[in-house]
Design a protein around this motif. Structure first.
Motif, mmCIF file in Angstrom:
data_model
loop_
_atom_site.group_PDB
_atom_site.id
_atom_site.type_symbol
_atom_site.label_atom_id
_atom_site.label_comp_id
_atom_site.label_asym_id
_atom_site.label_seq_id
_atom_site.Cartn_x
_atom_site.Cartn_y
_atom_site.Cartn_z
ATOM 1 N N VAL A 1 0.867 -1.180 0.000
ATOM 2 C CA VAL A 1 0.000 0.000 0.000
ATOM 3 C C VAL A 1 0.899 1.223 0.000
ATOM 4 O O VAL A 1 1.798 1.335 0.832
ATOM 5 N N LYS A 2 0.672 2.151 -0.912
ATOM 6 C CA LYS A 2 1.531 3.317 -1.053
ATOM 7 C C LYS A 2 0.988 4.512 -0.278
ATOM 8 O O LYS A 2 -0.186 4.559 0.090
ATOM 9 N N GLN A 3 1.878 5.474 -0.024
ATOM 10 C CA GLN A 3 1.450 6.740 0.547
ATOM 11 C C GLN A 3 0.598 7.457 -0.501
ATOM 12 O O GLN A 3 1.052 7.694 -1.610
ATOM 13 N N LYS A 4 -0.633 7.806 -0.138
ATOM 14 C CA LYS A 4 -1.537 8.394 -1.120
ATOM 15 C C LYS A 4 -2.441 9.384 -0.424
ATOM 16 O O LYS A 4 -3.099 9.054 0.566
ATOM 17 N N LEU A 5 -2.514 10.618 -0.960
ATOM 18 C CA LEU A 5 -3.316 11.653 -0.317
ATOM 19 C C LEU A 5 -4.794 11.508 -0.647
ATOM 20 O O LEU A 5 -5.651 11.652 0.229
ATOM 21 N N PHE A 6 -5.109 11.214 -1.912
ATOM 22 C CA PHE A 6 -6.506 11.083 -2.325
ATOM 23 C C PHE A 6 -6.728 9.742 -3.012
ATOM 24 O O PHE A 6 -5.865 9.257 -3.738
ATOM 25 N N GLY A 7 -7.917 9.149 -2.796
ATOM 26 C CA GLY A 7 -8.295 7.939 -3.510
ATOM 27 C C GLY A 7 -8.242 6.688 -2.652
ATOM 28 O O GLY A 7 -7.586 6.647 -1.609
ATOM 29 N N ASP A 8 -8.966 5.652 -3.107
ATOM 30 C CA ASP A 8 -9.011 4.370 -2.407
ATOM 31 C C ASP A 8 -7.816 3.511 -2.796
ATOM 32 O O ASP A 8 -7.227 3.689 -3.866
ATOM 33 N N GLN A 9 -7.485 2.549 -1.913
ATOM 34 C CA GLN A 9 -6.420 1.599 -2.208
ATOM 35 C C GLN A 9 -6.795 0.230 -1.666
ATOM 36 O O GLN A 9 -7.453 0.120 -0.632
ATOM 37 N N THR A 10 -6.343 -0.809 -2.354
ATOM 38 C CA THR A 10 -6.571 -2.178 -1.905
ATOM 39 C C THR A 10 -5.362 -3.024 -2.271
ATOM 40 O O THR A 10 -4.630 -2.696 -3.223
ATOM 41 N N THR A 11 -5.144 -4.081 -1.526
ATOM 42 C CA THR A 11 -4.045 -4.988 -1.843
ATOM 43 C C THR A 11 -4.419 -5.833 -3.063
ATOM 44 O O THR A 11 -5.568 -5.859 -3.497
ATOM 45 N N ALA A 12 -3.423 -6.550 -3.587
ATOM 46 C CA ALA A 12 -3.627 -7.344 -4.803
ATOM 47 C C ALA A 12 -4.654 -8.451 -4.566
ATOM 48 O O ALA A 12 -4.779 -8.986 -3.460
ATOM 49 N N ARG A 13 -5.386 -8.787 -5.618
ATOM 50 C CA ARG A 13 -6.396 -9.847 -5.542
ATOM 51 C C ARG A 13 -5.840 -11.205 -5.957
ATOM 52 O O ARG A 13 -6.578 -12.180 -6.042
ATOM 53 N N THR A 14 -4.536 -11.243 -6.233
ATOM 54 C CA THR A 14 -3.861 -12.504 -6.528
ATOM 55 C C THR A 14 -2.779 -12.724 -5.477
ATOM 56 O O THR A 14 -2.499 -11.838 -4.658
ATOM 57 N N SER A 15 -2.154 -13.883 -5.478
ATOM 58 C CA SER A 15 -1.151 -14.214 -4.467
ATOM 59 C C SER A 15 0.030 -13.248 -4.512
ATOM 60 O O SER A 15 0.491 -12.861 -5.597
ATOM 61 N N PHE B 1 -7.284 10.937 2.100
ATOM 62 C CA PHE B 1 -8.729 10.803 1.954
ATOM 63 C C PHE B 1 -9.029 9.595 1.065
ATOM 64 O O PHE B 1 -8.509 9.481 -0.037
ATOM 65 N N GLY B 2 -9.896 8.702 1.548
ATOM 66 C CA GLY B 2 -10.246 7.505 0.793
ATOM 67 C C GLY B 2 -10.244 6.282 1.688
ATOM 68 O O GLY B 2 -9.865 6.342 2.850
ATOM 69 N N ASP B 3 -10.679 5.150 1.132
ATOM 70 C CA ASP B 3 -10.745 3.906 1.883
ATOM 71 C C ASP B 3 -9.498 3.064 1.632
ATOM 72 O O ASP B 3 -8.901 3.119 0.555
ATOM 73 N N ARG B 4 -9.142 2.252 2.631
ATOM 74 C CA ARG B 4 -8.020 1.331 2.520
ATOM 75 C C ARG B 4 -8.527 -0.082 2.813
ATOM 76 O O ARG B 4 -9.123 -0.314 3.862
ATOM 77 N N VAL B 5 -8.286 -1.008 1.880
ATOM 78 C CA VAL B 5 -8.727 -2.390 2.043
ATOM 79 C C VAL B 5 -7.495 -3.296 2.003
ATOM 80 O O VAL B 5 -6.771 -3.325 0.998
ATOM 81 N N ILE B 6 -7.251 -4.026 3.096
ATOM 82 C CA ILE B 6 -6.119 -4.942 3.193
ATOM 83 C C ILE B 6 -6.670 -6.357 3.298
ATOM 84 O O ILE B 6 -7.304 -6.715 4.293
ATOM 85 N N ASP B 7 -6.439 -7.160 2.259
ATOM 86 C CA ASP B 7 -6.924 -8.541 2.218
ATOM 87 C C ASP B 7 -5.726 -9.472 2.381
ATOM 88 O O ASP B 7 -4.876 -9.573 1.492
ATOM 89 N N LEU B 8 -5.658 -10.158 3.533
ATOM 90 C CA LEU B 8 -4.515 -11.018 3.825
ATOM 91 C C LEU B 8 -4.689 -12.441 3.306
ATOM 92 O O LEU B 8 -3.789 -13.258 3.464
ATOM 93 N N SER B 9 -5.837 -12.734 2.717
ATOM 94 C CA SER B 9 -6.103 -14.109 2.291
ATOM 95 C C SER B 9 -5.225 -14.538 1.116
ATOM 96 O O SER B 9 -5.045 -15.735 0.889
ATOM 97 N N HIS B 10 -4.690 -13.583 0.363
ATOM 98 C CA HIS B 10 -3.855 -13.912 -0.800
ATOM 99 C C HIS B 10 -2.357 -13.807 -0.497
ATOM 100 O O HIS B 10 -1.537 -14.049 -1.371
ATOM 101 N N ALA B 11 -2.014 -13.426 0.737
ATOM 102 C CA ALA B 11 -0.611 -13.159 1.056
ATOM 103 C C ALA B 11 0.113 -14.427 1.500
ATOM 104 O O ALA B 11 -0.459 -15.306 2.141
#
Length: 240
Positions: free
Chosen positions: A120-134, A146-156
């Motif tokens: 996840v990068k430093q980001k001032l505006f916008g949503d971010q999510t981790t990769a949907r693949t391994s 500003f924005g949402d952050r989604v961290i999905d550990l199921s693919h890590a």
């Protein structure tokens, strides 16, 4: 835009803003403090009684009043003008001078784990999510705007020890999905928001901290430590 500015330049801008704020309060607009306190009182009472109609009215009156008061401050106007000027300068510079990438590094100059992109990068505006693949896990330590952050550990793909997630955010929600085999510890603070950590629910946070730990966290691995701080927003941690 801001990553090309030196720390001393940013500090100078902030110091000038603080000086302007001090001069405005001292010599030009002494009632500014009372206006902020008055709006803050409305916000606090409205938030406490938000379920009632008059509470909602007080809350939004306080919020609008506080916003207008802040926007009328000389220091805030100065910072807005600075940001606009920097944005325009940055735009014309990127148009005129394409970014150059220098590849003449020596072996000793290459930092550890060079070339590895953060999850996840430093980001001032916008949503971010981790990769949907391994993907290979790397600890997260970021600031957000500003924005949402989604961290999905199921693919890590995790190390055998402990994973760490540290997020400091202004406005937005943080969602973290954790596999069932992981033990979890959460330390969360918020000025305004809500918390949902597995079965634990906190429907109203007002300048509060929340701590949660699964029973086997100390003795069992793998495990993940989550440290979050949000000005306004919700945190949700759930199994997946």
């Amino acid at each position: 835009m801001f990553k090309h500015m030196s720390t001393s330049t940013i500090n100078t801008i902030l110091i000038i803003g603080v000086i302007l704020l001090f001069l405005e309060i001292t010599f030009f607009n002494g009632g500014l403090i009372f206006s902020v306190l008055f709006s803050g009182l409305f916000l606090y009472i409205g938030w406490k009684k938000y379920r009632k109609v008059w509470g909602k009215i007080l809350f939004w009156i306080g919020l609008i009043s506080l916003t207008l008061t802040i926007l009328n401050m000389i220091a805030v106007r100065f910072l807005i003008i600075v940001v606009i000027v920097l944005f325009i300068r940055h735009y014309f510079r990127t148009k005129k001078e394409p970014e150059r990438i220098h590849l003449n590094l020596q072996a000793d100059d290459v930092p550890f784990d060079a070339g590895t992109e953060p999850l996840v990068k430093q980001k001032l505006f916008g949503d971010q999510t981790t990769a949907r693949t391994s993907y290979k896990w790397r600890d997260i330590n970021v600031h957000g705007g500003f924005g949402d952050r989604v961290i999905d550990l199921s693919h890590a793909v995790f190390p055998e020890d402990e994973a760490v997630i540290s997020i400091r955010h202004l406005v937005g929600n943080v969602q973290i999905y954790v596999p069932y085999e992981f033990e979890v510890a959460v330390h969360h603070s918020a000025i305004l928001g809500r918390a949902a950590i597995f079965q634990y629910r906190k429907t109203k946070l007002f300048n509060q901290m929340v701590s949660y730990r699964t029973p086997e966290y100390v003795t069992t691995k793998p495990r993940v430590k989550i440290i979050t701080s949000i000005v306004s927003g919700d945190i949700e941690v759930k199994r997946i």
